[in-house]
Design an enzyme around this catalytic site. Structure first.
Site, PDB file in Angstrom:
ATOM      1  N   ARG A  70      -2.937  19.059  -2.070  1.00  0.00           N
ATOM      2  CA  ARG A  70      -1.812  18.139  -2.227  1.00  0.00           C
ATOM      3  C   ARG A  70      -1.107  17.946  -0.893  1.00  0.00           C
ATOM      4  O   ARG A  70      -0.632  16.855  -0.572  1.00  0.00           O
ATOM      5  CB  ARG A  70      -0.831  18.657  -3.292  1.00  0.00           C
ATOM      6  CG  ARG A  70       0.442  17.821  -3.360  1.00  0.00           C
ATOM      7  CD  ARG A  70       1.276  18.107  -4.604  1.00  0.00           C
ATOM      8  NE  ARG A  70       1.360  19.507  -4.960  1.00  0.00           N
ATOM      9  CZ  ARG A  70       2.171  20.398  -4.392  1.00  0.00           C
ATOM     10  NH1 ARG A  70       2.970  20.043  -3.378  1.00  0.00           N
ATOM     11  NH2 ARG A  70       2.196  21.647  -4.795  1.00  0.00           N
ATOM     12  N   LYS A  97      -6.802  -3.079  -1.777  1.00  0.00           N
ATOM     13  CA  LYS A  97      -7.175  -4.469  -1.561  1.00  0.00           C
ATOM     14  C   LYS A  97      -8.208  -4.588  -0.437  1.00  0.00           C
ATOM     15  O   LYS A  97      -9.305  -4.077  -0.527  1.00  0.00           O
ATOM     16  CB  LYS A  97      -5.913  -5.282  -1.298  1.00  0.00           C
ATOM     17  CG  LYS A  97      -4.788  -5.059  -2.307  1.00  0.00           C
ATOM     18  CD  LYS A  97      -5.193  -5.312  -3.734  1.00  0.00           C
ATOM     19  CE  LYS A  97      -4.027  -5.401  -4.716  1.00  0.00           C
ATOM     20  NZ  LYS A  97      -3.210  -4.197  -4.857  1.00  0.00           N
ATOM     21  N   ASP A 138       5.051  -5.203   4.550  1.00  0.00           N
ATOM     22  CA  ASP A 138       3.869  -5.061   3.704  1.00  0.00           C
ATOM     23  C   ASP A 138       2.769  -5.912   4.330  1.00  0.00           C
ATOM     24  O   ASP A 138       2.842  -7.140   4.332  1.00  0.00           O
ATOM     25  CB  ASP A 138       4.191  -5.536   2.283  1.00  0.00           C
ATOM     26  CG  ASP A 138       3.030  -5.315   1.315  1.00  0.00           C
ATOM     27  OD1 ASP A 138       1.877  -5.248   1.772  1.00  0.00           O
ATOM     28  OD2 ASP A 138       3.277  -5.231   0.100  1.00  0.00           O
ATOM     29  N   TYR A 195       5.694  -9.314  -3.986  1.00  0.00           N
ATOM     30  CA  TYR A 195       4.842  -8.868  -5.093  1.00  0.00           C
ATOM     31  C   TYR A 195       5.711  -8.447  -6.279  1.00  0.00           C
ATOM     32  O   TYR A 195       6.727  -7.760  -6.121  1.00  0.00           O
ATOM     33  CB  TYR A 195       3.971  -7.709  -4.614  1.00  0.00           C
ATOM     34  CG  TYR A 195       3.206  -6.999  -5.681  1.00  0.00           C
ATOM     35  CD1 TYR A 195       2.402  -7.702  -6.581  1.00  0.00           C
ATOM     36  CD2 TYR A 195       3.276  -5.614  -5.795  1.00  0.00           C
ATOM     37  CE1 TYR A 195       1.695  -7.041  -7.569  1.00  0.00           C
ATOM     38  CE2 TYR A 195       2.566  -4.949  -6.776  1.00  0.00           C
ATOM     39  CZ  TYR A 195       1.782  -5.669  -7.664  1.00  0.00           C
ATOM     40  OH  TYR A 195       1.089  -5.009  -8.649  1.00  0.00           O
TER      41      TYR A 195
END
Length: 385
Positions: free
Chosen positions: A53, A201, A176, A105
Site C-alpha cells: 500500500r 484513458k 486535468d 467532467y
C-alpha cells in the site's frame, strides 16, 4: 545521455524511464511484483519496500516514467482518476474555495458536491472568460481547477494565463491533462502546479485498466499527497501499473493516429447537413483554436458535435453506429460514441452544468479512418431522415 535522462526524447523516455532491465534476470520489461509485504533484514531495515500500500516496485516504475513525461519531479499513482482528484482536494481545508470549469467532467462536479459537505466551497465558471474568472474569485480561493480540453465541450483554457492569475493571488493551479496527455501538452511547463490524469484513458490506451495519477514539482505537496496515498490506500495494484506502463510505451504513436483520424472526422462532420455544430479545437473556427495551437502540439482524438434534429435524433444516432461502440470512457484504441446528457454527464442534469441534450461525444480510435467516416455517415444519414 541515458535513455531516461531529461535530454532524451519523449518516445525514448516513454519506453525506458523508470524501466531499467531487471537486475536479477535481465528482463527488459519491469516485473509484476504481485506481493503485499517484503522481508526485512532487521527491524526497520528494508530495501525501500515494506508494504505494497505504501510502495510497490511496479508502481514505482510507473510513477517514475509518467513523472518524467510530465516534466515533473514527483509522481504518484492512484487506483482511479477520481481517487487522484480526491487526494488533491484532501490537501485543502474547510472554508477553502475552489474554482472549477463549468463543463468539467461530471465526476469532478460530483466529487465537488461531496466535498461541499466537508466544508469546501466551489464555483463553476467559464475559464475561457477571464472576466468570469475574476468575478468568481474570493478571498478564500485556494485552487483553480483547469480541464483543457474540457469534457465534453472541448473548450480550451489558457493554462499559462490561468496559472499566472492564480499565483498572483496566492492560489495554486491544477490541470486535468487526461484528454491531451503529456505527448500533446505539458501543463507544468506552462506554469501549473500539479497535473492530474485518469490513466484509464489514453495513457493505458486499451480500455482494460483503471488508474489515476498526479504529477507535481513541489516537494511539500508531494509529501502531503504521498501521506494521503498511503493513509487512504486508493492505490493501483501491480498488474494495473504494469498495464498502464504497457500503454505508455506506445502513447506517442497512438496519439499521432488518434489526432489524424480525429481531424478527418471533424472535417467530415463540419460538412454534414445533419450536424449543427462541431466542437474540435483543431478547426480554425473553434474559439480556442489559437490557444490550443500555442499550448498543444496537436489537437487530440476527441470530437463532439450537436445533432441538428435535437435530442431524440442524437440518441438514435449513437445507437446506429457499428464501428463506433456505444460506451462510456474514452482514449482506447477502439472508437467510442456516447450521449453525454444521458450517460457520462447525467449526474449534472438539471444544474447549470447540464450538457446540451443534442450533443454527441466521440472518442476517435485508431481504426482505418475510411471505416470510421463511413460508419458516421450512415448513422448521420439515418438521423437526418
Amino acid at each position: 545521455m541515458t535513455p531516461e535522462s531529461d535530454s532524451a526524447g519523449f518516445e525514448t523516455r516513454a519506453i525506458h524511464a523508470g524501466q531499467e532491465p531487471d537486475p536479477l534476470t535481465g528482463a527488459v520489461v519491469p516485473p509484476i511484483y504481485q506481493v503485499s509485504t517484503y522481508a526485512q533484514e532487521a527491524v526497520g531495515a528494508h530495501r525501500g519496500y515494506e508494504y505494497s500500500r505504501t510502495a510497490n516496485p511496479t508502481r514505482t516504475a510507473l510513477e517514475r516514467c509518467l513523472a518524467s513525461l510530465e516534466s515533473a519531479d514527483h509522481g504518484l499513482a492512484f487506483a482511479s482518476g477520481m481517487a487522484a482528484e480526491d487526494a488533491l482536494l484532501r490537501l485543502l481545508r474547510p472554508g477553502d474555495h475552489v474554482v472549477l470549469p463549468t463543463d468539467a467532467y461530471g465526476g469532478t462536479h460530483r466529487l465537488a458536491r461531496m466535498y461541499e459537505n466537508a466544508g469546501l466551497a466551489f464555483t463553476a465558471v467559464d475559464l475561457v472568460d477571464t472576466s468570469a474568472l475574476n468575478g468568481a474569485w474570493r478571498d478564500n480561493t485556494r485552487l483553480i481547477w483547469v480541464e483543457t480540453p474540457t469534457n465534453p465541450m472541448l473548450a480550451i483554457g489558457d493554462i499559462a494565463a490561468v496559472a499566472a492569475f492564480a499565483h498572483e493571488r496566492g492560489a495554486w493551479c491544477v490541470v486535468d491533462n487526461t484528454f491531451a496527455t503529456p505527448y500533446l501538452q505539458r501543463p507544468l511547463e506552462l506554469g501549473a502546479d500539479a497535473v492530474v490524469h485518469s490513466t484509464t484513458k489514453y495513457l493505458g490506451g486499451h480500455s482494460d485498466v483503471l488508474g489515476g495519477f498526479v504529477a507535481l514539482d513541489d516537494p511539500e505537496r508531494a509529501d502531503a499527497l504521498a501521506f494521503v496515498q498511503n493513509a487512504a490506500g486508493a492505490v493501483p495494484g501491480p498488474f494495473d501499473c504494469f498495464l498502464v506502463l504497457r500503454g505508455i510505451r506506445t502513447l506517442a504513436v497512438r496519439m499521432e493516429r488518434h489526432c489524424r483520424n480525429a481531424r478527418l472526422v471533424a472535417a467530415m462532420l463540419a460538412e454534414h447537413p445533419a450536424v449543427a455544430r462541431v466542437l474540435y479545437p483543431g478547426l480554425p473556427g473553434h474559439p480556442g483554436h489559437e490557444v490550443a495551437s500555442r499550448q498543444m502540439s496537436d489537437f487530440g482524438g476527441m470530437v463532439s458535435f450537436t445533432v441538428a434534429a435535437g435530442e431524440a435524433a442524437a440518441v438514435e444516432l449513437v445507437a446506429r453506429t457499428r464501428v463506433f461502440t456505444l460506451a462510456e470512457s474514452l482514449g482506447g484504441v477502439e472508437s467510442l460514441v456516447e450521449h453525454p446528457a444521458r450517460m457520462t454527464h447525467a449526474s449534472v442534469a438539471g444544474t447549470p452544468q447540464a450538457v446540451d441534450p443534442s450533443l454527441v461525444r466521440l472518442s476517435v480510435g485508431i481504426e482505418a479512418v475510411d471505416d470510421l467516416l463511413d460508419d458516421l455517415g450512415q448513422a448521420l444519414d439515418g438521423a437526418r431522415a
